[in-house]
Design an enzyme around this catalytic site. Structure first.
Site, PDB file in Angstrom:
ATOM      1  N   ASP A 158       0.809  -1.223   0.000  1.00 34.98           N
ATOM      2  CA  ASP A 158       0.000   0.000   0.000  1.00 34.98           C
ATOM      3  C   ASP A 158       0.842   1.271   0.000  1.00 34.98           C
ATOM      4  O   ASP A 158       1.934   1.306   0.551  1.00 34.98           O
ATOM      5  CB  ASP A 158      -0.870   0.031   1.257  1.00 34.98           C
ATOM      6  CG  ASP A 158      -2.239  -0.574   1.013  1.00 34.98           C
ATOM      7  OD1 ASP A 158      -2.544  -0.886  -0.151  1.00 34.98           O
ATOM      8  OD2 ASP A 158      -3.003  -0.735   1.979  1.00 34.98           O
ATOM      9  N   TRP A 202      -9.994   5.960   2.349  1.00 36.31           N
ATOM     10  CA  TRP A 202      -9.774   5.591   3.754  1.00 36.31           C
ATOM     11  C   TRP A 202      -9.097   4.226   3.909  1.00 36.31           C
ATOM     12  O   TRP A 202      -8.994   3.724   5.010  1.00 36.31           O
ATOM     13  CB  TRP A 202     -11.108   5.591   4.501  1.00 36.31           C
ATOM     14  CG  TRP A 202     -11.818   6.909   4.507  1.00 36.31           C
ATOM     15  CD1 TRP A 202     -11.641   7.912   5.420  1.00 36.31           C
ATOM     16  CD2 TRP A 202     -12.804   7.380   3.583  1.00 36.31           C
ATOM     17  NE1 TRP A 202     -12.451   8.971   5.107  1.00 36.31           N
ATOM     18  CE2 TRP A 202     -13.179   8.680   3.988  1.00 36.31           C
ATOM     19  CE3 TRP A 202     -13.391   6.842   2.441  1.00 36.31           C
ATOM     20  CZ2 TRP A 202     -14.122   9.441   3.287  1.00 36.31           C
ATOM     21  CZ3 TRP A 202     -14.331   7.600   1.754  1.00 36.31           C
ATOM     22  CH2 TRP A 202     -14.689   8.883   2.182  1.00 36.31           C
ATOM     23  N   ASP A 203      -8.696   3.626   2.807  1.00 34.31           N
ATOM     24  CA  ASP A 203      -8.122   2.286   2.875  1.00 34.31           C
ATOM     25  C   ASP A 203      -9.097   1.277   3.475  1.00 34.31           C
ATOM     26  O   ASP A 203      -8.702   0.398   4.230  1.00 34.31           O
ATOM     27  CB  ASP A 203      -6.796   2.290   3.668  1.00 34.31           C
ATOM     28  CG  ASP A 203      -5.954   1.053   3.385  1.00 34.31           C
ATOM     29  OD1 ASP A 203      -6.349   0.248   2.519  1.00 34.31           O
ATOM     30  OD2 ASP A 203      -4.916   0.886   4.037  1.00 34.31           O
ATOM     31  N   TYR A 204     -10.357   1.420   3.141  1.00 36.48           N
ATOM     32  CA  TYR A 204     -11.359   0.453   3.585  1.00 36.48           C
ATOM     33  C   TYR A 204     -11.427  -0.730   2.617  1.00 36.48           C
ATOM     34  O   TYR A 204     -12.508  -1.116   2.158  1.00 36.48           O
ATOM     35  CB  TYR A 204     -12.733   1.116   3.701  1.00 36.48           C
ATOM     36  CG  TYR A 204     -12.939   1.960   4.944  1.00 36.48           C
ATOM     37  CD1 TYR A 204     -12.435   1.585   6.171  1.00 36.48           C
ATOM     38  CD2 TYR A 204     -13.685   3.144   4.885  1.00 36.48           C
ATOM     39  CE1 TYR A 204     -12.637   2.355   7.305  1.00 36.48           C
ATOM     40  CE2 TYR A 204     -13.903   3.925   6.011  1.00 36.48           C
ATOM     41  CZ  TYR A 204     -13.374   3.521   7.228  1.00 36.48           C
ATOM     42  OH  TYR A 204     -13.589   4.283   8.351  1.00 36.48           O
ATOM     43  N   ASP A 205     -10.256  -1.296   2.294  1.00 36.52           N
ATOM     44  CA  ASP A 205     -10.236  -2.511   1.476  1.00 36.52           C
ATOM     45  C   ASP A 205     -11.217  -3.532   2.024  1.00 36.52           C
ATOM     46  O   ASP A 205     -11.368  -3.648   3.235  1.00 36.52           O
ATOM     47  CB  ASP A 205      -8.855  -3.184   1.572  1.00 36.52           C
ATOM     48  CG  ASP A 205      -7.743  -2.365   0.961  1.00 36.52           C
ATOM     49  OD1 ASP A 205      -8.039  -1.369   0.299  1.00 36.52           O
ATOM     50  OD2 ASP A 205      -6.578  -2.747   1.173  1.00 36.52           O
TER      51      ASP A 205
END
Lengths: 118, 838
Positions: free
Chosen positions: B393, B505-508
């Site tokens: 990331d 938000w990096d809400y993978d």
């Protein structure tokens, strides 16, 4: 902490009491400063007066005055009421609010024999 | 007098029993921001938004009526289905039918949309068969659920699979073999009965004595029908064996280990990988090693952490027993290889790729160790093995592609690729000299496949740059943080369902989805890092539970045109808690709590989905660790109970303008000499975008290292599948290992710690879970949430447990290997417990 004397001599300096006094002054100043900052940021109004109370307690302890007990008692009581108002019976949330102030209360109360009544 | 008063007060402040925190039986109220504006209106504002997702909201029966009573609607559904009913599907067909009417209408729309796309894209030659098949599949699967009297292969397989006997499985294998012979010979005949023409659905191994898939069964429910260990006797569990993999960090790998390993169990063997991808077979009853195979992964290949969550097994229905690689173990490695070895001997499968290895770096561009790494078990479906990969990331927009690739499970030849940036053009790989579309969203976690339907469900993450989105392509915006269903035979998209619009938000999607039967409909359950749990129709992607949306979200100053002003939420169930307030800060004393209050007031925070900011920090809550992360949910399909463990922690983030980032020397992985194992996002360059990112994961206080937010930091919850309501909810993780300045407090109270790793639910009425940072492995009563048994692990138990049976004895197992991000001690133990032998 042993106060070491039953003799209420007003001229005798008790260094243990004074140490606690200085600790209270320093912590109180930190909380007062942070509390003012927090008020300026729009946050809680609790910390500034609580810090002030703690600082005054410290000063009174340095002077071996019984007022320390009354001032701190009031500060602690205010803290307890505020803490209950803010988080109720959430005990994990009470930990930062009540643990340290209660320890200080105990220490202040232990100092009573070394304090001078008016 | 004073002391008698004080002592109780002190004790009260300290002595917190779990009873006061546990057993909350209410679903948290829906987010304040919840509004139900007609989504069709908002739809026009942003052309990127997945129209299908929004429209279906409007069509959902409850949306128009919902004013404030969102919580009431699921309840209405609930009333029809009694919570006590053992199997959800057995509730009542009428209710389902009534409910399904409207969504069904919408379904058609969506299907039409999808089909249209496909039709325009592909000329009407042989290629239209898959499209047709997709349409027919819908009806097929509906028919399958209605009547068992279908003669087509998938139904057969299902019926046979339902029988636990080994003989039945063998028969099934034989059937499948003939079936695939048939279909291979006659392409035209295959039209009606099998959804696709290449490979017929193979019978799937059953969970029970075996644990044949990463998620237990093929549907990844993490439910075991074993009940020898039950609520009455679980307290007698004793350790049977401990196996050491011997894989411990050395050199620059120190501080980067997070193995997260879950073994499989088939026959007498446990099959697993170690952190650095050593494949191992161990006797499941004794813990003695059968064989090991080391693919030789170098330390430099470690991306964020040395992780190998598991392996995948494939039994060739055409191979005779005793043939080399009749059953093969397949893993994806940190240095981006697919490795296949014989499950019986550990010898590489020579017919698979180059001597048992397929190089995944092919067609990705410059080979930079650690940038592209497989950490999750691949999935085998319809004769292909499908994998995504973790793309480290936050490095650069110009990162390796997030392409999903399928390889023939026997030969290792590329079957198809799904490059969301060029799905048609790159289906058979990019043209000579080109690479798959760079920087696209990847899938680092585990997919799940429906062998009968022939679909694979991909929980997608985000583009390479997580916290800035204006440079992303249309396709990236369309597919990021979506569950994507592909036809496993062709690699074509069937449907997708997006959980976050324009995710910064990096809400993978981190959880492996689970396949269940939901009120008579084959469904896929999707849990997200934001805590929302969705139940979707497996064939169409239509939500089967209410999906709403929150609107008028803050836009921020950094990229207000990009930030979506509305987001979908599940009103069926969410693990998300109400927004933070200043009083939710924490500490050990008034001073550190005051410090956190100041930090709270200094940050931008406007509740859920507060957009990133650069002028000052912003609070992201929930943080990127979830909600539900890779541990996923477990579903007791018999009792109709879902178990979800979750994190409840904010992150404290700030964008760093490029100039400042350059001054700080933040560089992407292809430009730096060496990397330290810092928490993800702590100073990531995001090269190519105008901002780097700094993440304070868990919002830790600079003064004490303690979290700035109040406990509990993690919980576990039981959810009624019939209603979506919370049955019980409690903190998970004691305070024994945590304290200020990293000093263990040894307090036995359930403070609720951060946790990573999922649970297993059993017919014995137990939930087995480690996950929390207290290094305990515990058994919880699924009905009450009470801990019935726990034991101390020698290292962090951040892994999914399993349960299996050998010679009539039930075992439970978890690996204790630690986790760098969870800050638990590293280990190499694989530990099994069972009841004492008589």
């Amino acid at each position: 902490m042993v106060t070491g004397t039953e003799n209420h001599s007003p001229h005798r300096r008790n260094y243990a009491v004074m140490t606690l006094g200085w600790i209270c002054v320093l912590l109180g100043l930190a909380i007062l400063a942070g509390g003012v900052w927090l008020i300026l940021l729009g946050g809680s109004w609790y910390y500034a007066p609580a810090g002030l109370g703690l600082m005054l307690t410290g000063l009174m302890l340095n002077w071996h005055r019984m007022d320390a007990v009354w001032i701190y008692g009031l500060t602690w009581l205010g803290t307890a009421i505020w803490a209950y108002w803010e988080v109720g019976t959430d005990w994990w949330a009470q930990l930062p609010r009540m643990l340290a102030p209660t320890l200080i209360l105990i220490l202040v109360l232990i100092c009573i024999p070394a304090l001078r009544r008016r | 007098m004073t002391r008698t008063l004080l002592i109780p007060l002190c004790l009260i402040a300290l002595a917190v029993s779990d009873a006061s925190l546990a057993q909350e039986t209410q679903t948290p109220p829906p987010t304040d921001q919840t509004q139900t504006t007609p989504p069709a209106g908002t739809d026009t504002t942003d052309s990127d938004q997945p129209a299908a997702t929004i429209e279906e909201d409007a069509a959902t029966p409850d949306s128009p009526a919902a004013t404030e009573g969102d919580a009431d609607q699921p309840a209405a559904v609930a009333e029809e289905a009694t919570p006590d009913t053992a199997a959800p599907e057995a509730t009542d067909d009428t209710a389902t039918a009534a409910e399904d009417d409207q969504p069904a209408a919408v379904t058609e729309e969506t299907t039409t949309e999808t089909t249209q796309t496909e039709a325009t894209d592909s000329p009407a030659t042989e290629d239209d068969q898959p499209a047709e098949a997709a349409g027919e599949t819908t009806t097929d699967s509906a028919a399958t659920t209605d009547s068992a009297a279908t003669t087509d292969q998938p139904a057969d397989a299902a019926e046979e699979a339902a029988e636990p006997s080994a003989a039945a499985t063998e028969d099934g294998a034989a059937d499948a073999a003939t079936a695939s012979d048939d279909t291979a010979g006659t392409e035209t005949e295959a039209e009606g009965d099998t959804p696709s023409d290449a490979v017929a659905a193979a019978p799937q191994p059953e969970v029970g004595a075996d644990w044949p898939f990463y998620g237990g069964d093929a549907g990844a429910t993490r439910y075991s029908p074993l009940d020898q260990i039950n609520r009455e006797n679980v307290a007698q569990l004793e350790r049977v064996f401990t196996y050491h993999t011997g894989d411990l960090p050395e050199g620059e790998a120190v501080g980067m280990y997070s193995p997260e390993t879950t073994p499989l169990k088939v026959g007498d063997d446990l099959l697993m990988c170690s952190a650095m991808n050593v494949l191992i077979s161990v006797d499941a009853a004794t813990g003695e090693e059968n064989w090991r195979y080391d693919p030789g992964v170098p330390n430099e290949a470690i991306p964020y952490g040395a992780t190998c969550r598991g392996v995948t097994l494939y039994t060739d229905p055409e191979a005779a027993e005793g043939d080399a690689c009749a059953t093969r173990v397949i893993e994806g490695t940190l240095d981006a290889k697919l490795v296949a070895v014989d499950a019986a001997t550990g010898a590489p499968c020579e017919d698979f790729g180059e001597n048992g290895t397929v190089d995944l770096w092919q067609d990705l561009g410059e080979r930079v160790p650690g940038w592209y790494a497989v950490t999750a078990p691949p999935v085998v479906v319809r004769g292909v093995v499908v994998t995504g990969a973790q793309v480290l990331d936050g490095q650069a927009e110009d990162s390796p592609s997030g392409v999903i690739r399928a390889y023939d499970v026997r030969t290792g030849e590329l079957a198809w690729a799904w490059d969301l940036g060029a799905p048609e053009a790159n289906r058979d790989g990019p043209p000579e000299g080109e690479v798959y579309t760079r920087g696209t969203p990847n899938m680092w976690t585990t997919a799940v496949a429906d062998e009968e339907l022939g679909y694979i469900y991909l929980p997608m993450g985000n583009s390479a740059v997580d916290y800035y989105g204006s440079n992303r392509s249309e396709q990236e915006n369309e597919y990021a943080t979506s569950l994507v269903a592909l036809d496993a035979t062709t690699g074509e998209e069937v449907w997708h369902f997006q959980t976050v619009r324009h995710d910064v938000w990096d809400y993978d999607l981190g959880s492996q989805p689970s396949l269940i039967d939901f009120e008579g409909t084959p469904a896929v359950v999707l849990a997200s890092k934001q805590g929302d749990i969705y139940v979707l129709d497996r064939a169409t992607g239509e939500p089967l539970t209410p999906v709403d949306e929150i609107t008028d979200l803050p836009q921020g100053d950094v990229e207000p045109d990009y930030i979506a002003d509305s987001q979908p939420i599940s009103t069926w169930h969410t693990l998300r808690k109400p927004p933070l307030e200043e009083k939710d800060t924490w500490g050990f004393t008034p001073i550190d709590q005051l410090w956190c209050r100041i930090k709270f007031r200094q940050a931008n925070y406007e509740g859920y989905m507060t957009p990133p900011s650069a002028d000052k920090p912003w609070i992201q809550y929930p943080g990127y660790n979830g909600g539900s992360d890779w541990g996923s949910v477990a579903i007791d399909t018999e009792r109709g109970i879902m178990i979800a463990n979750y994190n409840d922690i904010p992150n404290y983030n700030q964008l760093i303008p490029r100039e400042r980032a350059d001054e700080m020397g933040l560089k992407p992985i292809d430009e730096v000499e060496s990397r330290a194992g810092a928490p993800e996002g702590a100073g990531d360059p995001q090269t190519g975008s105008p901002y780097a990112i700094n993440v304070n994961a868990g919002w830790r206080s600079e003064l004490t290292g303690m979290p700035c937010s109040s406990p509990p930091y993690g919980g576990i919850r039981a959810i009624d599948m019939a209603t979506g309501e919370t049955l019980w909810d409690r903190p998970i993780g004691t305070a024994r290992r945590n304290g200020p300045f990293g000093i263990p407090s040894f307090l036995p109270f359930d403070i609720g710690t951060p946790n990573n790793g999922g649970s297993v639910v059993t017919a014995g009425g137990l939930v087995f879970i480690a996950a929390a940072t207290d290094n305990l492995f515990r058994a919880i009563d699924i009905e009450t949430g009470e801990t019935l048994w726990s034991t101390v692990l020698p290292a962090g138990g951040q892994a999914n447990p399993i349960t299996y049976e050998v010679d009539g004895r039930q075992y439970v197992m978890v690996t204790a290997m630690g986790h760098h991000f969870m800050e638990t001690p590293v280990g190499d133990e694989v530990i099994a417990w069972a009841l004492p032998e008589e």
